[in-house]
Design an enzyme around this catalytic site. Sequence first.
Site, PDB file in Angstrom:
ATOM      1  N   ASP A   1     -97.788 -24.110  43.803  1.00 48.15           N
ATOM      2  CA  ASP A   1     -98.546 -24.652  42.367  1.00 48.15           C
ATOM      3  C   ASP A   1     -97.698 -25.971  42.065  1.00 48.15           C
ATOM      4  O   ASP A   1     -98.422 -26.268  40.884  1.00 48.15           O
ATOM      5  CB  ASP A   1     -98.608 -23.363  41.175  1.00 48.15           C
ATOM      6  CG  ASP A   1     -99.790 -22.599  41.965  1.00 48.15           C
ATOM      7  OD1 ASP A   1    -100.857 -23.089  42.661  1.00 48.15           O
ATOM      8  OD2 ASP A   1     -99.906 -21.600  40.932  1.00 48.15           O
TER       9      ASP A   1
ATOM     10  N   SER B   1    -100.609 -14.332  41.355  1.00 42.74           N
ATOM     11  CA  SER B   1    -100.869 -13.814  39.855  1.00 42.74           C
ATOM     12  C   SER B   1    -102.617 -13.770  39.662  1.00 42.74           C
ATOM     13  O   SER B   1    -103.091 -14.628  40.004  1.00 42.74           O
ATOM     14  CB  SER B   1    -100.001 -14.663  38.738  1.00 42.74           C
ATOM     15  OG  SER B   1    -100.918 -14.481  37.676  1.00 42.74           O
TER      16      SER B   1
END
Length: 392
Positions: free
Chosen positions: A28, A168
């Site tokens: 990310d 997540s």
Amino acid sequence: MRNLSLLKVGVAFAAAVQGLNVLITNDDGFGTANIRELYKQMTDLGHSCYLVASATFDVGSGTRLDFTNSPKMTRNGDWDLVKSGAPSIGPDPDDGHIWYYNGTPAAQVVVALDYILPTFTKVKTPDLVISGPNSGWNVGPFLYTTSGAIGATYMAIERGIPAVAFFSGNTVPTPYFWVNASTKAGLQDPATITARLASTLVQALIDKAAGSRILPQGYGLTVNLPYITSYTNEQCTNPPFVLTRMGGNAEAKAVFNSKTGLFNRSRDSGSDDSHCANGNCKIPAEKDVLNSGCMSSVTVFAVDYSAPYKWECFNISDVTALVPVIVQLNGSTPLVGGLGPNASVVGNVSLPPTPSPGSTPPPMTTISSIGVRAQWSLSVLMASLGVLAFLF
Ligand SMILES: *[C@@H]1O[C@H](CO)[C@@H](O)[C@H](O)[C@H]1NC(C)=O
Ligand SMILES: *[C@@H]1O[C@H](CO)[C@@H](O)[C@H](O)[C@H]1NC(C)=O
Ligand SMILES: *[C@@H]1O[C@H](CO)[C@@H](O)[C@H](O)[C@H]1NC(C)=O
Ligand SMILES: *[C@@H]1O[C@H](CO)[C@@H](O)[C@H](O)[C@H]1NC(C)=O
Ligand SMILES: *[C@@H]1O[C@H](CO)[C@@H](O)[C@H](O)[C@H]1NC(C)=O
Ligand SMILES: *[C@@H]1O[C@H](CO)[C@@H](O)[C@H](O)[C@H]1NC(C)=O
């Protein structure tokens, strides 16, 4: 089945700290809240940590090794933390242990191992590589193979370094300068809790290893953490870790467009196949555990893809023996929260929100548009998996 008492978990949480050299990466980007929170917490636990990741969001690279052809950044990094025209590799001006490099996640690992660590630190080989926590789940063998964040771990494992990937259920990446000491609900930021779960499990692995390898040669862990609800309530803020195996839930399909004569990848989440070829089939599939509520899935994987010589060559005690006691068998009672019994997730309301550095962060759509521009739009697939999980 293993008996897991609160006492045992308590002891696991109190075990002594040994300082390791830890390399942390993700797909990310180096400015996300999750990776910076994990870096801080692992450092606070007494480890010497190095964060090396891209300045931009990247998805679906597997172990593809893309080294940039340009010595300079050709566009701004996410949240403008690195400007177009800056060098393609560099340290954070405030922390020499944090670096960005303009390449795929697998490239981050080898650039760190072969250049950054040997050139700028005393670390020859890190003891552990952690990838993530990334936004959005990576569930099942298909995403295992295509995920850049897992690709970074098997790149490390193939170099002999144990590695763990974290994902997540909070699917939108937030920048590190949006981590607040407390949410409106008076709780810790989801990124802080997500990182606490990750650092707690990693520390339990380190304590269990007591100075030896954290996992055997060729082995790694992939961990999916559920959606942390601390923006609004305490409902899912201390999920237990449950031992799982990979199984189903995602696959790619080619969709032909007869008008353009081109193909697109479908965004379907794929079949619901939970087939079990190897390992112990009594261990539930990741997707079944994640879809059944506030729990984290913990899967042990091996980068030796050879099919086992014997059917079910790992029996349950074998796989169980590789993970710390905080990773529990599905159906154990009670299932103890991953942060330990009675862990507090109360935020610090007396602290003001973290001020953002210099520029105002662009709206979150910037992140999505990077994801959509990316070749495979895996972010969208992962986001839809996250949403599906809560519908099912
Ligand atoms: C943190 O607080 C700031 C200022 O109130 C707010 O703009 C930001 O959205 C908050 N961050 C998160 C992740 O809630
Ligand atoms: C592929 O999907 C994108 C995004 O949904 C769409 O804009 C594009 O037209 C599609 N291309 C084809 C060849 O169908
Ligand atoms: C399976 O686990 C048991 C312990 O529960 C162990 O004694 C046995 O050796 C294991 N079997 C194999 C094939 O490793
Ligand atoms: C987990 O265990 C419970 C209780 O034994 C069972 O009802 C449930 O179906 C199991 N979940 C999965 C995903 O196997
Ligand atoms: C957790 O809280 C319960 C109830 O408040 C208490 O009885 C128990 O001793 C606590 N456990 C630990 C390990 O602190
Ligand atoms: C909250 O922040 C204040 C100011 O930094 C600090 O003094 C206090 O110890 C913090 N409280 C907690 C519970 O962390």
